[in-house]
Design a protein around this motif. Structure first.
Motif, PDB file in Angstrom:
ATOM      1  N   HIS A  63       0.744  -1.312  -0.296  1.00 52.91           N
ATOM      2  CA  HIS A  63       0.313  -0.320   0.055  1.00 52.91           C
ATOM      3  C   HIS A  63       0.900   1.507  -0.375  1.00 52.91           C
ATOM      4  O   HIS A  63       1.835   1.304  -0.144  1.00 52.91           O
ATOM      5  CB  HIS A  63      -0.968  -0.339   1.127  1.00 52.91           C
ATOM      6  CG  HIS A  63      -0.208  -0.160   2.491  1.00 52.91           C
ATOM      7  ND1 HIS A  63       0.365  -0.948   2.901  1.00 52.91           N
ATOM      8  CD2 HIS A  63      -0.188   0.912   3.493  1.00 52.91           C
ATOM      9  CE1 HIS A  63       0.994  -0.904   4.456  1.00 52.91           C
ATOM     10  NE2 HIS A  63       0.481   0.761   4.852  1.00 52.91           N
ATOM     11  N   HIS A  65       1.225   3.919   2.258  1.00 54.72           N
ATOM     12  CA  HIS A  65       1.808   4.786   3.299  1.00 54.72           C
ATOM     13  C   HIS A  65       3.003   4.668   2.835  1.00 54.72           C
ATOM     14  O   HIS A  65       3.656   3.893   2.115  1.00 54.72           O
ATOM     15  CB  HIS A  65       1.296   4.196   4.254  1.00 54.72           C
ATOM     16  CG  HIS A  65      -0.560   4.453   5.161  1.00 54.72           C
ATOM     17  ND1 HIS A  65      -1.092   3.986   5.731  1.00 54.72           N
ATOM     18  CD2 HIS A  65      -1.154   5.701   4.040  1.00 54.72           C
ATOM     19  CE1 HIS A  65      -1.940   4.205   5.829  1.00 54.72           C
ATOM     20  NE2 HIS A  65      -1.728   5.145   5.213  1.00 54.72           N
ATOM     21  N   HIS A 143      -7.809  -1.854   5.438  1.00 55.02           N
ATOM     22  CA  HIS A 143      -6.948  -0.507   6.161  1.00 55.02           C
ATOM     23  C   HIS A 143      -7.634   1.106   5.805  1.00 55.02           C
ATOM     24  O   HIS A 143      -8.299   0.898   4.794  1.00 55.02           O
ATOM     25  CB  HIS A 143      -5.516  -0.825   5.712  1.00 55.02           C
ATOM     26  CG  HIS A 143      -4.646  -0.591   6.009  1.00 55.02           C
ATOM     27  ND1 HIS A 143      -4.814  -0.231   7.458  1.00 55.02           N
ATOM     28  CD2 HIS A 143      -3.382   0.405   5.777  1.00 55.02           C
ATOM     29  CE1 HIS A 143      -3.349   0.254   7.619  1.00 55.02           C
ATOM     30  NE2 HIS A 143      -3.078   0.927   6.964  1.00 55.02           N
ATOM     31  N   ARG A 144      -7.007   1.720   6.373  1.00 47.85           N
ATOM     32  CA  ARG A 144      -6.848   3.023   5.898  1.00 47.85           C
ATOM     33  C   ARG A 144      -7.203   3.884   4.385  1.00 47.85           C
ATOM     34  O   ARG A 144      -7.731   4.104   3.865  1.00 47.85           O
ATOM     35  CB  ARG A 144      -6.530   3.934   6.572  1.00 47.85           C
ATOM     36  CG  ARG A 144      -6.497   4.167   8.309  1.00 47.85           C
ATOM     37  CD  ARG A 144      -6.118   5.178   9.257  1.00 47.85           C
ATOM     38  NE  ARG A 144      -4.635   4.300   8.757  1.00 47.85           N
ATOM     39  CZ  ARG A 144      -3.671   5.618   9.120  1.00 47.85           C
ATOM     40  NH1 ARG A 144      -3.504   6.734   9.219  1.00 47.85           N
ATOM     41  NH2 ARG A 144      -2.623   5.353   9.515  1.00 47.85           N
ATOM     42  N   SER A 147      -5.156  -1.360   0.239  1.00 45.59           N
ATOM     43  CA  SER A 147      -3.406  -2.177   0.841  1.00 45.59           C
ATOM     44  C   SER A 147      -3.567  -4.090   0.465  1.00 45.59           C
ATOM     45  O   SER A 147      -5.230  -4.501   0.462  1.00 45.59           O
ATOM     46  CB  SER A 147      -3.395  -2.768   2.870  1.00 45.59           C
ATOM     47  OG  SER A 147      -2.764  -3.327   3.454  1.00 45.59           O
TER      48      SER A 147
END
Length: 320
Positions: A63, A65, A143-144, A147
């Motif tokens: 992901h 991030h 996930h936020r 992901s």
């Protein structure tokens, strides 16, 4: 086949742990390395590791991030200076192409090799890579941001050549051995035909390695890890921080253990550890997970885990 953890921390670097990156050592299988995620400072970790960026063939990004991708521009350019002249492929969610191309363009970077970028569709699931040796599949996690998890499956392995049986027939090592290993029949000078199945043991299943991105417990995590020889799972928090894990779409060590148990994974490796758990505090995570899944290891930077072959029928070997 060996897993080598370059970074095992969550969010930002700490004195004990760098941010996330793990290498899959495939030197014995195809003379290359694969990498999953590339957090800030990954190439510094490589300098202290028995791995070579020049032999890096693929990068799988779980992901977008920063603690999973901020090391990527430096890694790509350093690969050019370290003998990396073969094609390199990045697999990741939508946006990874823009991130990479923008960083390279603004910094006027020049790569000495062909770079390919494969972006996943939203919520894509299924095979993203396959050749005669491996299949790599993905599925979305929870996930936020979007992901993904990766399931790396080694193709079935050919059985062992019965060398003693061939020697008993007066056949020494040479072209005949090679032909039989390739599954080709061999005719001897006297007209006798040797069939491969007479001298090769039964084939056996290849190994399965599952590496998940950041996630809450979810059904796809279990599916990706089904029957895996080893599952690499985030364990950002201890169980008493479950509320934080839910709030930030992460997992506890016990969440990871439940996933491993439900999937029937042989070994579980915990990573993506919050900086709250320094030194001996990290063992709290191991102890909690082992209540549910006994064969659990807590990864630290430069932790190694040898994935045993299915023919060996033994546990993996963990080491510094």
């Amino acid at each position: 086949m060996e897993l080598y953890f370059l970074g095992t921390g969550a969010g930002m670097p700490s004195k004990e742990r760098n941010v996330t990156s793990v290498m899959l050592n495939l030197l014995a299988e195809r003379n290359v390395y694969w990498m999953v995620d590339c957090g800030e400072g990954t190439q510094h970790q490589v300098l202290r590791a028995p791995v070579k960026i020049g032999k890096l063939e693929k990068l799988f990004v779980s992901h977008l991030h920063g603690d999973h991708i901020y090391g990527l521009p430096g890694l790509l350019t350093s690969r050019s200076y370290q003998g990396g002249d073969t094609p390199f492929t990045i697999y990741g969610p939508k946006g990874i192409r823009e991130f990479v191309e923008t960083a390279l363009k603004i910094s006027a970077a020049h790569l000495t090799y062909e770079l390919y970028i494969h972006e996943f569709e939203d919520n894509e699931a299924g095979v993203i890579f396959e050749d005669e040796q491996f299949t790599v599949s993905i599925a979305p996690l929870v996930h936020r941001v979007e992901s993904f998890g990766f399931r790396i499956v080694e193709k079935p392995q050919t059985g062992k050549l019965d060398v003693e049986k061939l020697k008993a027939l007066g056949i020494v090592s040479g072209p005949t051995y090679g032909k039989i290993k390739r599954g080709e029949p061999v005719e001897l000078p006297d007209g006798t035909v040797l069939l491969p199945e007479q001298f090769i043991g039964p084939s056996y299943a290849g190994r399965i390695v599952t590496i998940l991105g950041d996630t809450q417990p979810c059904a796809n995590a279990v599916t990706l890890a089904e029957g895996a020889d080893v599952l690499v799972h985030e364990a950002t928090f201890a169980e008493h921080r479950k509320e934080l894990a839910i709030r930030y779409d992460h997992s506890t060590a016990m969440d990871a253990a439940r996933t491993a148990k439900d999937a029937g994974a042989k070994a579980l490796i915990l990573t993506h550890i919050s900086s709250r758990y320094q030194g001996e505090q990290g063992e709290q995570l191991t102890a909690e997970a082992q209540e549910i899944h006994p064969e659990t290891y807590l990864a630290h930077d430069h932790f190694r885990y040898e994935v045993p072959g299915r023919r060996q029928q033994s546990s993996g070997k963990a080491s510094l």
